[in-house]
Write a protein that holds these residues in place. Structure first.
Motif, PDB file in Angstrom:
ATOM      1  N   GLY A  29      46.698  42.485  52.800  1.00  0.00           N
ATOM      2  CA  GLY A  29      46.178  41.694  51.697  1.00  0.00           C
ATOM      3  C   GLY A  29      46.482  42.293  50.334  1.00  0.00           C
ATOM      4  N   TYR A  30      46.529  43.615  50.254  1.00  0.00           N
ATOM      5  CA  TYR A  30      46.884  44.285  48.996  1.00  0.00           C
ATOM      6  C   TYR A  30      48.293  43.895  48.566  1.00  0.00           C
ATOM      7  CZ  TYR A  30      48.635  48.194  46.142  1.00  0.00           C
ATOM      8  OH  TYR A  30      49.233  48.953  45.168  1.00  0.00           O
ATOM      9  N   PRO A  40      49.781  43.387  39.559  1.00  0.00           N
ATOM     10  CA  PRO A  40      49.246  44.674  40.007  1.00  0.00           C
ATOM     11  C   PRO A  40      47.728  44.806  39.926  1.00  0.00           C
ATOM     12  CG  PRO A  40      50.392  44.900  37.908  1.00  0.00           C
ATOM     13  CD  PRO A  40      50.702  43.544  38.414  1.00  0.00           C
ATOM     14  N   PHE A  41      47.078  44.220  38.893  1.00  0.00           N
ATOM     15  CA  PHE A  41      45.630  44.415  38.773  1.00  0.00           C
ATOM     16  C   PHE A  41      44.877  43.715  39.901  1.00  0.00           C
ATOM     17  CE2 PHE A  41      41.449  42.950  37.191  1.00  0.00           C
ATOM     18  CZ  PHE A  41      40.839  44.202  37.099  1.00  0.00           C
ATOM     19  N   VAL A  42      45.200  42.437  40.144  1.00  0.00           N
ATOM     20  CA  VAL A  42      44.538  41.715  41.234  1.00  0.00           C
ATOM     21  C   VAL A  42      44.869  42.368  42.566  1.00  0.00           C
ATOM     22  CG1 VAL A  42      44.351  39.502  42.425  1.00  0.00           C
ATOM     23  CG2 VAL A  42      44.516  39.564  39.939  1.00  0.00           C
ATOM     24  N   ILE A  83      39.351  35.389  49.849  1.00  0.00           N
ATOM     25  CA  ILE A  83      39.566  34.368  48.821  1.00  0.00           C
ATOM     26  C   ILE A  83      40.916  34.564  48.137  1.00  0.00           C
ATOM     27  CG2 ILE A  83      38.742  33.505  46.591  1.00  0.00           C
ATOM     28  CD1 ILE A  83      35.878  34.254  47.591  1.00  0.00           C
ATOM     29  N   VAL A  84      41.196  35.817  47.765  1.00  0.00           N
ATOM     30  CA  VAL A  84      42.451  36.095  47.055  1.00  0.00           C
ATOM     31  C   VAL A  84      43.657  35.926  47.977  1.00  0.00           C
ATOM     32  CG1 VAL A  84      43.740  37.821  45.755  1.00  0.00           C
ATOM     33  CG2 VAL A  84      41.263  37.648  45.472  1.00  0.00           C
ATOM     34  N   THR A  85      43.527  36.348  49.239  1.00  0.00           N
ATOM     35  CA  THR A  85      44.654  36.219  50.163  1.00  0.00           C
ATOM     36  C   THR A  85      44.989  34.751  50.408  1.00  0.00           C
ATOM     37  OG1 THR A  85      44.129  38.297  51.265  1.00  0.00           O
ATOM     38  CG2 THR A  85      45.501  36.749  52.479  1.00  0.00           C
ATOM     39  N   ALA A  86      43.967  33.909  50.562  1.00  0.00           N
ATOM     40  CA  ALA A  86      44.217  32.471  50.727  1.00  0.00           C
ATOM     41  C   ALA A  86      44.941  31.918  49.505  1.00  0.00           C
ATOM     42  CB  ALA A  86      42.906  31.730  50.957  1.00  0.00           C
ATOM     43  N   GLY A  87      44.511  32.345  48.312  1.00  0.00           N
ATOM     44  CA  GLY A  87      45.205  31.926  47.099  1.00  0.00           C
ATOM     45  C   GLY A  87      46.621  32.462  47.029  1.00  0.00           C
TER      46      GLY A  87
END
Length: 424
Positions: free
Chosen positions: A69-70, A79-81, A351-355
Motif C-alpha cells: 500500500g505504501y 511522497p507525502f500521502v 481508503i487510500v489504496t482503493a483511491g
C-alpha cells in the motif's frame, strides 16, 4: 534480494496472515453484539472485505517492487500521502503483533489458567515474539516455510471442528433469522470482524522477494479470501448451534468442542488456537519490518533500518526494531484494545489504496498481465466507501488515536534524509 517464494507458498502465507486470533476469539464477541445475526455478519464481512482484496490484487498486478500500500499510494498521490500510508501500515503491524501476542496468552487459558496474568503471561508474550523475530532474521525462505507449515496446522483443527460439530448443530438455534441489532452494536461488531479478516494487505509488502509477484500475489489473495470466508461462516454456524452460552465464552471454540467432541477435541482446538495466532504473528513479524525498511530506504528514519544483512539477505535491524516495539506495546494493552487500534490504522490505508487503484489503472492497466476488474472504477469506489463507513462507526477515542498517529507521521516526514541508492 533473492526471489525465493512461489505461488502456492504465497497462498499459504496469505491464509496464515488472515486466519489467526479472530476466528478463535471473536465468534463470542460477535454473538454478544449481534446474537444469531452474527452468522450473516460473518458472511457479509467476507463479501465486503473481498472488495478491498480485489483492489489490492489489482494494484499488486502492476508492480514487482516491495512496499504494498505504501508503494501504491506513493505512485498514485506522491511522497507525502505514500509516507502516511506506509507509516500507518507500520503502526498497524506493530499493534497487530502486540494484539496477537496477547491473544496467544488468552487462547491457552482454557487448559492453562495461569497464562491469564502475571509472569506466565509475560513469558508467553515475550517468548513468542522472540521466537518469531529469530526465525524471520534467518531469512524470508525460512519464514515462508514456517508460515506454510503453520497455515496447515491452523486449518486442520478448524476443519475437524466443523466436520464433527456439524452433526450436533441445533438448527433452531443456528438459524440466522433474528431481530436486527442496534446501529452501535453493528458498528462495533463490524470493526471486530474486520480484524478477523484483516491481514490480506501485507502480502504485497515483500513483493521484491517473490518469484513472480505480479502474477502470484493476485492469485494468492483472491484464492485466500474465498477460502477464509467459507471457513469463517462454517465455524460461526457450528459455534452458534452447539454452544448455548457462546456470547459469554472466553475460549468459544474450545468450549464448544468440549460439548460435542470431549476433552481431546477441546485440546486440539486450544492447540490450534495457539498455532493459529502464532502463525499469523509470524507473518506479521515477517512483513511488518518490510514497511519500516521501505520507509527507511526512502529516507524516513535512521539509515541503519534501511540495511540488508549481506549473508541472510533480510532487513535485520528493521525486524528487531518491530519486535521490540511490539513487545513494549503488548505488555501495556489488552487484545481488544490493540485489535481496535490496528483496525483504525488499517482503514486509513484501505481508503487510500482503493483511491490509488482508480488513479493507477489509467496508466498501468494496459500492462501485460495486469488484472482488470469488471465495472471500471466501480469496485475501488465501493471499497473506499465501505472503509469510510467502517471508520465512521469507530468511537471518538479510536478516531482521535488515529488522527494523532497521522500528525506524528507528518512530523517524521519533515525530517527526511537522502534516500538510499537501489540495491542490486
Amino acid at each position: 534480494m533473492r526471489r525465493a517464494v512461489g505461488r502456492w507458498q504465497l497462498y499459504g502465507l496469505s491464509i496464515n496472515d488472515v486466519i489467526g486470533s479472530g476466528i478463535y476469539l471473536l465468534p463470542a464477541a460477535a454473538a454478544l453484539l449481534l446474537g444469531l445475526m452474527s452468522l450473516w455478519a460473518v458472511l457479509l464481512a467476507g463479501v465486503a472485505v473481498s472488495l478491498l482484496v480485489l483492489c489490492y490484487a489489482q494494484a499488486a498486478s502492476y508492480f514487482d517492487q516491495p512496499g504494498g500500500g505504501y508503494l501504491y499510494a506513493r505512485e498514485a498521490f506522491g511522497p507525502f500521502v505514500g509516507f502516511e500510508v506506509g507509516w500507518m501500515l507500520l503502526l498497524t503491524r506493530i499493534a497487530s503483533a502486540a494484539a496477537l501476542s496477547n491473544g496467544l496468552a488468552e487462547a491457552v487459558t482454557h487448559f492453562w489458567p495461569h497464562a491469564a496474568s502475571g509472569g506466565m503471561r509475560i513469558a508467553i508474550i515475550t517468548g513468542s515474539l522472540g521466537l518469531l523475530v529469530g526465525i524471520n532474521v534467518l531469512g524470508v525462505r525460512a519464514a515462508a516455510r514456517t508460515g506454510v507449515v503453520l497455515s496447515i496446522a491452523k486449518v486442520v483443527p478448524l476443519l475437524l471442528f466443523v466436520g464433527i460439530g456439524a452433526w450436533y448443530v441445533d438448527m433452531s438455534v443456528a438459524s440466522p433469522l433474528a431481530t436486527p441489532p442496534s446501529t452501535r452494536a453493528l458498528g462495533e461488531a463490524a470493526l471486530l470482524l474486520l480484524f478477523a479478516y484483516a491481514g490480506f494487505e501485507n502480502l504485497p509488502a515483500a513483493a521484491g522477494e517473490y518469484r513472480n509477484p505480479r502474477r502470484d500475489v493476485p492469485f494468492a489473495m483472491l484464492s485466500m479470501i474465498a477460502t477464509v470466508t467459507a471457513i469463517y461462516v462454517a465455524v460461526q454456524w457450528v459455534a452458534l448451534g452447539t454452544l448455548p452460552g457462546l456470547a459469554q465464552a472466553q475460549t468459544p471454540l474450545a468450549e464448544a468442542a468440549a460439548r460435542f467432541g470431549g476433552g481431546w477435541l477441546a485440546l486440539v482446538l486450544t492447540v490450534g488456537a495457539a498455532v493459529s495466532i502464532l502463525g499469523t504473528n509470524s507473518n506479521t513479524i515477517m512483513l511488518g519490518p518490510r514497511y519500516l525498511h521501505a520507509l527507511a530506504a526512502d529516507g524516513y528514519g535512521p539509515r541503519a533500518l534501511a540495511g540488508i544483512h549481506p549473508r541472510l539477505h533480510t532487513p535485520v535491524a528493521a525486524i528487531v526494531t518491530v519486535g521490540v516495539l511490539s513487545l513494549a506495546l503488548a505488555l501495556s494493552g489488552s487484545f481488544v484494545q490493540l485489535a481496535l487500534l490496528s483496525v483504525i490504522a488499517r482503514l486509513c490505508t484501505y481508503i487510500v489504496t482503493a483511491g490509488s487503484v482508480v488513479v493507477l489503472r489509467r496508466t498501468h492497466e494496459q500492462r501485460e498481465g495486469a488484472l482488470r476488474l469488471p465495472g471500471g472504477a466501480l469496485i475501488p469506489v465501493l471499497a473506499a466507501l465501505l472503509a469510510v463507513a467502517l471508520l465512521a462507526s469507530a468511537s471518538w477515542r479510536n478516531l482521535l488515536a488515529g488522527a494523532i498517529a497521522l500528525l506524528v507521521g507528518a512530523v517524521v516526514y519533515r525530517f527526511r534524509r537522502q534516500p538510499e541508492l537501489p540495491q542490486h
